[in-house]
Design a protein around this motif. Structure first.
Motif, PDB file in Angstrom:
ATOM      1  N   GLY A 172       0.794  -1.219   0.000  1.00  0.00           N
ATOM      2  CA  GLY A 172       0.000   0.000   0.000  1.00  0.00           C
ATOM      3  C   GLY A 172       0.829   1.272   0.000  1.00  0.00           C
ATOM      4  O   GLY A 172       2.044   1.250   0.193  1.00  0.00           O
ATOM      5  N   ARG A 173       0.127   2.388  -0.165  1.00  0.00           N
ATOM      6  CA  ARG A 173       0.799   3.695  -0.186  1.00  0.00           C
ATOM      7  C   ARG A 173       1.133   4.203   1.216  1.00  0.00           C
ATOM      8  O   ARG A 173       1.968   5.101   1.367  1.00  0.00           O
TER       9      ARG A 173
ATOM     10  N   MET B 133      -0.566   7.124   6.988  1.00  0.00           N
ATOM     11  CA  MET B 133       0.594   7.161   7.868  1.00  0.00           C
ATOM     12  C   MET B 133       1.630   8.141   7.318  1.00  0.00           C
ATOM     13  O   MET B 133       2.822   8.026   7.570  1.00  0.00           O
ATOM     14  N   GLY B 134       1.128   9.090   6.540  1.00  0.00           N
ATOM     15  CA  GLY B 134       2.005  10.122   6.008  1.00  0.00           C
ATOM     16  C   GLY B 134       2.828   9.687   4.816  1.00  0.00           C
ATOM     17  O   GLY B 134       3.823  10.337   4.467  1.00  0.00           O
ATOM     18  N   GLY B 135       2.429   8.586   4.185  1.00  0.00           N
ATOM     19  CA  GLY B 135       3.131   8.120   3.000  1.00  0.00           C
ATOM     20  C   GLY B 135       4.345   7.261   3.280  1.00  0.00           C
ATOM     21  O   GLY B 135       5.059   6.874   2.352  1.00  0.00           O
ATOM     22  N   VAL B 136       4.597   6.940   4.554  1.00  0.00           N
ATOM     23  CA  VAL B 136       5.736   6.078   4.867  1.00  0.00           C
ATOM     24  C   VAL B 136       5.419   4.646   4.461  1.00  0.00           C
ATOM     25  O   VAL B 136       4.265   4.271   4.269  1.00  0.00           O
TER      26      VAL B 136
ATOM     27  N   LYS C  27       4.606   1.383   5.415  1.00  0.00           N
ATOM     28  CA  LYS C  27       4.053   0.900   6.682  1.00  0.00           C
ATOM     29  C   LYS C  27       4.770  -0.352   7.191  1.00  0.00           C
ATOM     30  O   LYS C  27       5.052  -0.486   8.378  1.00  0.00           O
ATOM     31  N   GLY C  28       5.067  -1.271   6.292  1.00  0.00           N
ATOM     32  CA  GLY C  28       5.668  -2.531   6.705  1.00  0.00           C
ATOM     33  C   GLY C  28       7.047  -2.392   7.317  1.00  0.00           C
ATOM     34  O   GLY C  28       7.522  -3.310   7.990  1.00  0.00           O
ATOM     35  N   LEU C  29       7.701  -1.254   7.100  1.00  0.00           N
ATOM     36  CA  LEU C  29       9.048  -1.048   7.629  1.00  0.00           C
ATOM     37  C   LEU C  29       9.065  -0.210   8.907  1.00  0.00           C
ATOM     38  O   LEU C  29      10.130   0.086   9.436  1.00  0.00           O
ATOM     39  N   GLN C  30       7.873   0.166   9.413  1.00  0.00           N
ATOM     40  CA  GLN C  30       7.809   0.928  10.657  1.00  0.00           C
ATOM     41  C   GLN C  30       8.062   0.012  11.849  1.00  0.00           C
ATOM     42  O   GLN C  30       7.736  -1.167  11.833  1.00  0.00           O
ATOM     43  N   ASN C  31       8.635   0.573  12.888  1.00  0.00           N
ATOM     44  CA  ASN C  31       9.045  -0.209  14.052  1.00  0.00           C
ATOM     45  C   ASN C  31       7.862  -0.618  14.924  1.00  0.00           C
ATOM     46  O   ASN C  31       6.977   0.190  15.211  1.00  0.00           O
ATOM     47  N   PHE C  32       7.852  -1.877  15.330  1.00  0.00           N
ATOM     48  CA  PHE C  32       6.873  -2.367  16.295  1.00  0.00           C
ATOM     49  C   PHE C  32       7.612  -3.294  17.257  1.00  0.00           C
ATOM     50  O   PHE C  32       8.111  -4.349  16.860  1.00  0.00           O
ATOM     51  N   ASN C  33       7.711  -2.870  18.504  1.00  0.00           N
ATOM     52  CA  ASN C  33       8.431  -3.648  19.517  1.00  0.00           C
ATOM     53  C   ASN C  33       9.828  -4.059  19.049  1.00  0.00           C
ATOM     54  O   ASN C  33      10.259  -5.191  19.257  1.00  0.00           O
ATOM     55  N   GLY C  34      10.524  -3.121  18.414  1.00  0.00           N
ATOM     56  CA  GLY C  34      11.914  -3.348  18.048  1.00  0.00           C
ATOM     57  C   GLY C  34      12.141  -4.002  16.703  1.00  0.00           C
ATOM     58  O   GLY C  34      13.295  -4.186  16.300  1.00  0.00           O
TER      59      GLY C  34
ATOM     60  N   ALA D 234      -2.786  -0.833  12.403  1.00  0.00           N
ATOM     61  CA  ALA D 234      -2.227   0.499  12.623  1.00  0.00           C
ATOM     62  C   ALA D 234      -2.256   1.287  11.316  1.00  0.00           C
ATOM     63  O   ALA D 234      -1.497   0.988  10.399  1.00  0.00           O
ATOM     64  N   ASN D 235      -3.157   2.274  11.252  1.00  0.00           N
ATOM     65  CA  ASN D 235      -3.228   3.116  10.062  1.00  0.00           C
ATOM     66  C   ASN D 235      -2.434   4.408  10.207  1.00  0.00           C
ATOM     67  O   ASN D 235      -2.138   5.062   9.220  1.00  0.00           O
ATOM     68  N   THR D 236      -2.127   4.774  11.448  1.00  0.00           N
ATOM     69  CA  THR D 236      -1.339   5.981  11.706  1.00  0.00           C
ATOM     70  C   THR D 236      -0.207   5.615  12.660  1.00  0.00           C
ATOM     71  O   THR D 236      -0.249   4.582  13.328  1.00  0.00           O
ATOM     72  N   LEU D 237       0.783   6.483  12.732  1.00  0.00           N
ATOM     73  CA  LEU D 237       1.891   6.235  13.655  1.00  0.00           C
ATOM     74  C   LEU D 237       1.403   6.255  15.097  1.00  0.00           C
ATOM     75  O   LEU D 237       1.910   5.507  15.943  1.00  0.00           O
ATOM     76  N   ALA D 238       0.388   7.071  15.392  1.00  0.00           N
ATOM     77  CA  ALA D 238      -0.166   7.117  16.742  1.00  0.00           C
ATOM     78  C   ALA D 238      -0.856   5.792  17.075  1.00  0.00           C
ATOM     79  O   ALA D 238      -0.716   5.280  18.190  1.00  0.00           O
ATOM     80  N   GLU D 239      -1.595   5.246  16.122  1.00  0.00           N
ATOM     81  CA  GLU D 239      -2.255   3.951  16.338  1.00  0.00           C
ATOM     82  C   GLU D 239      -1.224   2.839  16.523  1.00  0.00           C
ATOM     83  O   GLU D 239      -1.430   1.913  17.315  1.00  0.00           O
TER      84      GLU D 239
END
Length: 207
Positions: free
Chosen positions: A15-16, A20-23, A25-32, A195-200
């Motif tokens: 996805g785009r 999440m601001g265009g980042v 998503k799959g590469l964002q950090n979750f529990n390290g 998680a659709n946003t960084l806050a979520e």
């Protein structure tokens, strides 16, 4: 009987990430760990081969040690583009799709979908999970991106998308589909929280 080795896992990370601001998503950090890597480790417990559907940062995803395939359709055509890509590359009788942004999905997802599919003689098994609406009321809703699909559906999906079809439910309605609720005692109430946003994402990490 459908065995784990009969199932290819597919992580949908194409996805785009617009909410999440265009980042990516799959590469964002979750529990390290990157979200998609966390998903991969959870999915590998349930399936045979696993692959990732991604449309950017392919080398980053390839570093996870699995095959990575971009959409066969252009212009970020949505989850069905990932389904189609997965079915084209799948070398097992069944394909299990999961999104990259739902890191707590059930560890028995594959087995429960497979059991229902066999029991009903269906071609598609789709998960349903608890989800709160805008008023905070919890309902069991279908989770259409969590699907166990027969590879024999490739021709059908190719035709559907070629005609411009993009909605999962509209396509699955053409085939015998069983919906499997994950609302039993002991099931994680946040199993299908995405998680659709960084806050979520941070909220899910802290929950």
């Amino acid at each position: 009987m459908i065995r784990p080795q009969d199932i290819t896992g597919l992580i949908l990370a194409g996805g785009r990430g617009s909410r999440m601001g265009g980042v990516d998503k799959g590469l964002q950090n979750f529990n390290g760990l990157p979200l998609a890597l966390h998903t991969l480790m959870r999915l590998q417990l349930q399936a045979g081969p696993v692959m990732i559907n991604a449309n950017r940062n392919l080398s980053a995803y390839e570093s996870f040690g699995v095959e990575v395939w971009p959409d066969v359709l252009t212009d970020y055509a949505g989850p069905l583009a990932g389904f189609l890509t997965g079915l084209e590359r799948c070398e097992t009788p069944w394909l299990l799709t999961v999104p990259c942004d739902t890191p707590r999905f059930p560890i028995d997802l594959a087995s429960r979908l497979a059991a229902a599919l066999e029991r009903e003689g269906a071609q598609i098994a789709m998960a349903a999970g608890r989800e709160a609406d805008e008023q905070g009321q919890v309902q069991v809703r279908t989770q259409p991106v969590f699907c166990l699909l027969s590879v024999n559906l490739l021709e059908s999906l190719a035709a559907f998308t070629k005609e411009g079809g993009r909605k999962i439910d509209a396509w699955t309605a053409q085939h015998r589909t069983v919906v499997v609720p994950f609302d039993q005692p002991g099931d994680d109430a946040l199993a299908f929280s995405n998680a659709n946003t960084l806050a979520e994402l941070k909220q899910l990490e802290d929950s």
